[in-house]
Design a protein around this motif. Structure first.
Motif, PDB file in Angstrom:
ATOM      1  N   ALA A 586      72.057 108.486   9.926  1.00  0.00           N
ATOM      2  CA  ALA A 586      71.402 108.159   8.657  1.00  0.00           C
ATOM      3  C   ALA A 586      71.861 106.792   8.148  1.00  0.00           C
ATOM      4  O   ALA A 586      71.046 105.982   7.670  1.00  0.00           O
ATOM      5  CB  ALA A 586      71.695 109.248   7.626  1.00  0.00           C
ATOM      6  N   LEU A 587      73.172 106.529   8.254  1.00  0.00           N
ATOM      7  CA  LEU A 587      73.702 105.247   7.793  1.00  0.00           C
ATOM      8  C   LEU A 587      73.173 104.099   8.654  1.00  0.00           C
ATOM      9  O   LEU A 587      72.776 103.038   8.138  1.00  0.00           O
ATOM     10  CB  LEU A 587      75.234 105.279   7.838  1.00  0.00           C
ATOM     11  N   ALA A 588      73.153 104.297   9.975  1.00  0.00           N
ATOM     12  CA  ALA A 588      72.647 103.258  10.870  1.00  0.00           C
ATOM     13  C   ALA A 588      71.168 102.992  10.609  1.00  0.00           C
ATOM     14  O   ALA A 588      70.707 101.847  10.682  1.00  0.00           O
ATOM     15  CB  ALA A 588      72.859 103.678  12.324  1.00  0.00           C
ATOM     16  N   THR A 589      70.417 104.038  10.276  1.00  0.00           N
ATOM     17  CA  THR A 589      68.998 103.871   9.964  1.00  0.00           C
ATOM     18  C   THR A 589      68.810 102.999   8.733  1.00  0.00           C
ATOM     19  O   THR A 589      67.959 102.102   8.710  1.00  0.00           O
ATOM     20  CB  THR A 589      68.344 105.246   9.754  1.00  0.00           C
ATOM     21  N   GLU A 590      69.624 103.238   7.720  1.00  0.00           N
ATOM     22  CA  GLU A 590      69.546 102.415   6.510  1.00  0.00           C
ATOM     23  C   GLU A 590      69.855 100.956   6.830  1.00  0.00           C
ATOM     24  O   GLU A 590      69.179 100.036   6.334  1.00  0.00           O
ATOM     25  CB  GLU A 590      70.528 102.940   5.462  1.00  0.00           C
ATOM     26  N   ARG A 591      70.850 100.729   7.631  1.00  0.00           N
ATOM     27  CA  ARG A 591      71.226  99.358   7.974  1.00  0.00           C
ATOM     28  C   ARG A 591      70.123  98.668   8.783  1.00  0.00           C
ATOM     29  O   ARG A 591      69.849  97.479   8.579  1.00  0.00           O
ATOM     30  CB  ARG A 591      72.534  99.363   8.760  1.00  0.00           C
ATOM     31  N   LEU A 592      69.512  99.405   9.696  1.00  0.00           N
ATOM     32  CA  LEU A 592      68.434  98.821  10.481  1.00  0.00           C
ATOM     33  C   LEU A 592      67.230  98.483   9.602  1.00  0.00           C
ATOM     34  O   LEU A 592      66.594  97.439   9.775  1.00  0.00           O
ATOM     35  CB  LEU A 592      68.019  99.780  11.599  1.00  0.00           C
ATOM     36  N   ARG A 593      66.910  99.348   8.654  1.00  0.00           N
ATOM     37  CA  ARG A 593      65.806  99.055   7.733  1.00  0.00           C
ATOM     38  C   ARG A 593      66.086  97.767   6.960  1.00  0.00           C
ATOM     39  O   ARG A 593      65.210  96.913   6.794  1.00  0.00           O
ATOM     40  CB  ARG A 593      65.614 100.209   6.755  1.00  0.00           C
ATOM     41  N   ALA A 594      67.323  97.633   6.499  1.00  0.00           N
ATOM     42  CA  ALA A 594      67.679  96.457   5.703  1.00  0.00           C
ATOM     43  C   ALA A 594      67.694  95.191   6.538  1.00  0.00           C
ATOM     44  O   ALA A 594      67.518  94.084   6.004  1.00  0.00           O
ATOM     45  CB  ALA A 594      69.047  96.675   5.050  1.00  0.00           C
ATOM     46  N   ALA A 595      67.888  95.318   7.858  1.00  0.00           N
ATOM     47  CA  ALA A 595      68.009  94.143   8.724  1.00  0.00           C
ATOM     48  C   ALA A 595      66.696  93.746   9.375  1.00  0.00           C
ATOM     49  O   ALA A 595      66.661  92.799  10.168  1.00  0.00           O
ATOM     50  CB  ALA A 595      69.053  94.413   9.817  1.00  0.00           C
ATOM     51  N   MET A 596      65.601  94.431   9.050  1.00  0.00           N
ATOM     52  CA  MET A 596      64.337  94.156   9.726  1.00  0.00           C
ATOM     53  C   MET A 596      63.825  92.741   9.506  1.00  0.00           C
ATOM     54  O   MET A 596      63.148  92.175  10.363  1.00  0.00           O
ATOM     55  CB  MET A 596      63.276  95.171   9.293  1.00  0.00           C
ATOM     56  N   ALA A 597      64.140  92.163   8.352  1.00  0.00           N
ATOM     57  CA  ALA A 597      63.664  90.807   8.056  1.00  0.00           C
ATOM     58  C   ALA A 597      64.691  89.754   8.435  1.00  0.00           C
ATOM     59  O   ALA A 597      64.505  88.570   8.133  1.00  0.00           O
ATOM     60  CB  ALA A 597      63.311  90.688   6.575  1.00  0.00           C
ATOM     61  N   GLU A 598      65.777  90.166   9.093  1.00  0.00           N
ATOM     62  CA  GLU A 598      66.834  89.241   9.461  1.00  0.00           C
ATOM     63  C   GLU A 598      66.734  88.902  10.951  1.00  0.00           C
ATOM     64  O   GLU A 598      66.420  89.762  11.768  1.00  0.00           O
ATOM     65  CB  GLU A 598      68.201  89.843   9.161  1.00  0.00           C
ATOM     66  N   GLY A 599      67.018  87.675  11.297  1.00  0.00           N
ATOM     67  CA  GLY A 599      66.973  87.247  12.684  1.00  0.00           C
ATOM     68  C   GLY A 599      66.121  86.002  12.833  1.00  0.00           C
ATOM     69  O   GLY A 599      65.812  85.309  11.863  1.00  0.00           O
ATOM     70  N   GLY A 600      65.722  85.735  14.066  1.00  0.00           N
ATOM     71  CA  GLY A 600      64.954  84.527  14.325  1.00  0.00           C
ATOM     72  C   GLY A 600      63.934  84.753  15.415  1.00  0.00           C
ATOM     73  O   GLY A 600      63.436  85.869  15.613  1.00  0.00           O
ATOM     74  N   LEU A 601      63.636  83.690  16.142  1.00  0.00           N
ATOM     75  CA  LEU A 601      62.584  83.745  17.144  1.00  0.00           C
ATOM     76  C   LEU A 601      62.913  84.728  18.265  1.00  0.00           C
ATOM     77  O   LEU A 601      62.026  85.417  18.772  1.00  0.00           O
ATOM     78  CB  LEU A 601      62.365  82.346  17.723  1.00  0.00           C
ATOM     79  N   ASN A 602      64.174  84.801  18.630  1.00  0.00           N
ATOM     80  CA  ASN A 602      64.561  85.729  19.698  1.00  0.00           C
ATOM     81  C   ASN A 602      64.182  87.153  19.339  1.00  0.00           C
ATOM     82  O   ASN A 602      63.563  87.884  20.111  1.00  0.00           O
ATOM     83  CB  ASN A 602      66.066  85.657  19.945  1.00  0.00           C
ATOM     84  N   GLU A 603      64.584  87.564  18.140  1.00  0.00           N
ATOM     85  CA  GLU A 603      64.292  88.920  17.677  1.00  0.00           C
ATOM     86  C   GLU A 603      62.792  89.150  17.552  1.00  0.00           C
ATOM     87  O   GLU A 603      62.276  90.214  17.893  1.00  0.00           O
ATOM     88  CB  GLU A 603      64.979  89.185  16.340  1.00  0.00           C
ATOM     89  N   ALA A 604      62.073  88.128  17.073  1.00  0.00           N
ATOM     90  CA  ALA A 604      60.627  88.268  16.888  1.00  0.00           C
ATOM     91  C   ALA A 604      59.923  88.491  18.222  1.00  0.00           C
ATOM     92  O   ALA A 604      59.045  89.360  18.347  1.00  0.00           O
ATOM     93  CB  ALA A 604      60.076  87.028  16.188  1.00  0.00           C
ATOM     94  N   VAL A 605      60.280  87.689  19.223  1.00  0.00           N
ATOM     95  CA  VAL A 605      59.624  87.806  20.525  1.00  0.00           C
ATOM     96  C   VAL A 605      59.911  89.166  21.155  1.00  0.00           C
ATOM     97  O   VAL A 605      59.001  89.833  21.676  1.00  0.00           O
ATOM     98  CB  VAL A 605      60.073  86.657  21.450  1.00  0.00           C
ATOM     99  N   LEU A 606      61.150  89.605  21.123  1.00  0.00           N
ATOM    100  CA  LEU A 606      61.488  90.891  21.739  1.00  0.00           C
ATOM    101  C   LEU A 606      60.865  92.054  20.979  1.00  0.00           C
ATOM    102  O   LEU A 606      60.413  93.033  21.585  1.00  0.00           O
ATOM    103  CB  LEU A 606      63.009  91.051  21.818  1.00  0.00           C
ATOM    104  N   ARG A 607      60.839  91.977  19.649  1.00  0.00           N
ATOM    105  CA  ARG A 607      60.201  93.042  18.867  1.00  0.00           C
ATOM    106  C   ARG A 607      58.711  93.096  19.175  1.00  0.00           C
ATOM    107  O   ARG A 607      58.135  94.174  19.356  1.00  0.00           O
ATOM    108  CB  ARG A 607      60.434  92.845  17.374  1.00  0.00           C
ATOM    109  N   ALA A 608      58.070  91.925  19.232  1.00  0.00           N
ATOM    110  CA  ALA A 608      56.644  91.878  19.536  1.00  0.00           C
ATOM    111  C   ALA A 608      56.371  92.401  20.949  1.00  0.00           C
ATOM    112  O   ALA A 608      55.399  93.139  21.179  1.00  0.00           O
ATOM    113  CB  ALA A 608      56.134  90.449  19.391  1.00  0.00           C
ATOM    114  N   LEU A 609      57.221  92.027  21.898  1.00  0.00           N
ATOM    115  CA  LEU A 609      57.043  92.475  23.272  1.00  0.00           C
ATOM    116  C   LEU A 609      57.073  93.999  23.359  1.00  0.00           C
ATOM    117  O   LEU A 609      56.194  94.621  23.976  1.00  0.00           O
ATOM    118  CB  LEU A 609      58.141  91.872  24.153  1.00  0.00           C
TER     119      LEU A 609
END
Length: 758
Positions: A586-609
């Motif tokens: 549950a705690l990790a889920t909250e942290r992941l939700r909060a971090a969804m808008a954090e990162g850069g092009l690397n994260e964007a490309v892999l998430r999109a893929l």
């Protein structure tokens, strides 16, 4: 009066049959002599590869008879890549000597060497060290893996470990107590969930209950003077297929003795290399695994209090089994997954990636001996270990198709294309399992075993140990039928003295007959009749064994006597949802939700893929081949595999917990420069399209991704020139070097690992 012409073919057959019989006896003589020559060899093995000893288990704090060697690549092998992750092949100690994993050039070891990987082999001596236990063996495997890791600290990825048969469950134990020492783990033909099965098939799982439990194991160890003779295990294996054991194996050599002798002698060199276990080791195996079945549900606890829970394993696990395997049927190789985890999401929250492959027909030994299997399944697993290592957590089946029938064949490394297709627990059920009634029966058998073992130790063990003097122990060992079948046909037996010269005479004047000779035709008909008779006997015996087990252990009397009839709890404990783990998720889920808008092009490309590929529910070898080319163009140091894996998992979990939110926030990760976005999109498209034509939903998502990356200039979106999939140069944002994670994002990525230890 001259002989009738029709008699001549029979006379020719008679001479041929006599010559084949003499030559067959000579083959048995060679087999027996080789058996005796190897009996005193402390390092006997059947490896066809050279090696250098690296670590001797006798030098460990708790000495064991195991050893580890580095395999020397044979002449003509490709050069070893110093950055390639090393492979460790661990052979089973189940009655035979070591080396079956490298018995042929086309083998697990041969596949790894041909792929350029450093390769190590773990074998063992025939005699156990005094006081050696299974726990000591498991910790020795950990020590071997750590030593390989130290020797290859610059390699990209931790060592791949392969455990054959019995070595598979020992390897899982080692990875459970020291997960950080291992990379991907492969267990081949390994019985993990020993209660599981399919009605009417592979009845060996009933054997413990039919014998009244493990008291007989204890008595056998006592008769052996504290050691368990591996010849008993070999006999047990052979009893499973009476047609092959008592007729077919020998007949096939006799029928084609001119060609089959070398192959037969090579195999018998391993099959007859009997080894011994300490009585305590065998007792642990039977009590805790075969009858107790405690590993499959996380109930196994070592003597020092260490809990052996396979959910603690951090590495991907590859399970390879076969429908044709009666020693380890698919149910026993796979059912531990559904025993340990409640569902697919439970498996994912523990961060576990499991890949399985079920061969359609190969037998138990063929899983790690067959050259055809090595050239196909083992080769594909070895070639794609890096891909398996970065797969998002979940359950996958490895599906192999001929490469020549697929698009973009230039991206496929061998003759087969491997696809890792997502599966559900329901897909495992078709391979068998354990229903509620079977659970009660096996639970009753376990309690009967415990009671009978206690009775034996209390009342019979002292007398048996007193009778088991060294001369008696030696005589029992030498008179074992499995040994006598070798020694009786050796030169030690004076009755075999004539065979050698008779065989030389037969070879000098060999007169084989054609296959259509009436004698040969009749011979094959007799052989087929004998085979059918023995197969029918085996089926009837197995059916009777299953029925007796079911009737005895489901009877109200046995259920009541063992205390199961009055219990409301399940007959065996299964791992539940640990409160600490649930809170951590549950705690990790909250942290992941909060971090969804954090990162850069690397994260964007892999998430999109991953979002584009989600509807296909599979990972294709060709797509990963493009990723390999990208990493090669950048340099491995700029795209470390471990960081790539961590980012993949983090983005996958974001999509898993809230797909809509993850895609909604994706544009926020993109840079402002449209040229950089366009180049990144071209890389993304090259990976997505590598697997051929996209399904309709994947194509729709790809169009949405193109819109998100926000470029209407189609020239910018053209695939880069040059080699397919080569990363376009020119933009620092396209280096794909994994940027440091914010604390909460990193915790989310690692959360699935830590929760299992709480």
């Amino acid at each position: 009066m001259p002989a009738h012409p029709s008699l001549f073919p029979w006379a020719a057959y008679g001479l041929d049959a006599w010559q084949r019989s003499v030559l067959f006896l000579d083959v048995l003589r060679e087999r027996g002599n080789a058996f005796l020559e190897r009996e005193d060899d402390p390092m006997r093995h059947v490896l066809t590869f050279g090696f250098d000893l690296v670590l001797d288990g006798r030098d460990l704090p708790r000495p064991v008879n195991y050893w580890m060697a580095r395999v020397t690549p044979p002449e003509g092998a490709p050069p070893t890549d110093p950055l390639a992750r090393p492979f460790i092949v661990i052979d089973p100690r189940a009655g035979h000597g070591p080396g079956i994993g490298g018995f042929k050039a086309d083998s697990e070891i041969g596949v790894a060497i041909n792929a350029g990987h450093p390769c190590y082999f773990v074998g063992f001596r025939p005699e156990p060290e005094p006081g050696q236990t299974i726990e000591d063996v498991v910790r020795a495997i950990v020590a071997f893996a750590e030593e390989v890791g130290r020797r290859h600290h610059d390699a990209e990825g931790k060592p791949v470990a392969i455990g054959n048969c019995q070595a598979g469950w020992a390897l899982l134990m080692a990875a459970a107590i020291r997960p950080e020492a291992f990379g991907p783990i492969m267990v081949a033909g390994s019985p993990i969930s020993t209660w599981a099965g399919v009605p009417g098939k592979a009845p060996m799982r009933y054997l413990g209950g039919l014998l009244g439990g493990s008291w007989l194991t204890a008595m056998t160890g006592d008769i052996g003077g504290g050691k368990f003779d591996g010849a008993w295990l070999v006999t047990n294996f052979e009893s499973g297929n009476p047609a092959n054991t008592y007729w077919t194996k020998q007949y096939e050599v006799w029928a084609d003795v001119d060609k089959a002798a070398d192959r037969y002698l090579g195999f018998e060199k391993w099959w007859g290399g009997h080894v011994r276990l300490n009585a305590e080791e065998m007792q642990f195996i039977v009590d805790q695994l075969f009858v107790g079945n405690r590993l499959a549900t996380g109930e196994l606890i070592f003597s020092d209090g260490t809990r052996v829970d396979p959910r603690a394993i951090q590495s991907p696990i590859i399970v390879f089994c076969s429908e044709g395997d009666d020693i380890t049927p698919p149910a026993q190789a796979l059912s531990w997954i559904t025993d340990l985890y409640g569902d697919e999401n439970d498996l994912r929250t523990h961060g576990q990636t499991i890949v399985y492959s079920v061969h359609g027909s190969i037998g138990h030994l063929g899983i790690f001996v067959s050259g055809g299997v090595a050239r196909k399944e083992h080769n594909e697993f070895a070639s794609n270990m890096d891909m398996i290592d970065v797969l998002p957590p979940g359950l996958y089946e490895a599906v192999l198709r001929p490469a020549k029938e697929e698009a973009r064949a230039e991206l496929i490394g061998g003759e087969w294309l491997v696809n890792f297709e997502a599966r559900r627990f329901a897909d495992l059920a078709r391979h068998g399992g354990t229903d509620a009634e079977d659970e009660k029966r096996f639970a009753a058998a376990r309690r009967v075993s415990e009671a009978n073992l206690a009775l034996y130790r209390q009342f019979a063990q002292p007398a048996v140990r007193a009778l088991a003097t060294p001369p008696v122990t030696w005589a029992m060992e030498q008179l074992h039928p499995a040994r006598m079948s070798y020694t009786l046909f050796s030169d030690r037996n004076p009755a075999m003295a004539w065979v050698r010269w008779a065989a030389e005479f037969a070879r000098a004047d060999r007169r084989p007959v054609a296959d259509d000779n009436p004698g040969r035709v009749a011979e094959r008909q007799v052989s087929e009749a004998v085979t059918r008779m023995l197969e029918a006997y085996g089926r009837q015996r197995d059916a009777l064994s299953e029925r007796v087990f079911q009737e005895v252990y489901s009877s109200p009397l046995v259920q009541a006597a063992t205390g199961l009839a009055a219990e409301t709890a399940p007959p065996r404990a299964r791992p539940g949802q640990i409160p600490d783990h649930a809170r951590f998720v549950a705690l990790a889920t909250e942290r992941l939700r909060a971090a969804m808008a954090e990162g850069g092009l690397n994260e964007a490309v892999l998430r999109a893929l991953m979002w584009v590929r989600l509807p296909t529910a599979s990972a294709d070898e060709r797509s990963f081949a493009i990723i390999r080319r990208i990493r090669a163009a950048l340099g491995r140091e700029r795209l470390p595999l471990a960081e790539f894996k961590r980012t993949i998992r983090q983005q996958f979990f974001m999509l898993l917990i809230d797909e809509a939110r993850a895609i909604e926030t994706l544009p926020a990760l993109l840079p402002d420069d449209p040229a950089v976005r366009a180049k990144a999109l071209a890389v993304l498209r090259s990976v997505v399209e590598a697997a051929g034509e996209m399904p309709e939903e994947a194509a729709r998502r790809m169009a949405e991704v193109e819109r998100m990356f926000g470029s209407d200039d189609r020239a910018l979106l053209e695939r880069p020139t040059g080699d397919q999939g080569t990363l376009p140069q020119g933009g620092p944002a396209l280096r794909f070097k994994m940027s440091p994670r914010p604390d909460r994002a990193a915790a989310g990525a690692r959360g699935n690992r830590k929760g299992q230890h709480r």
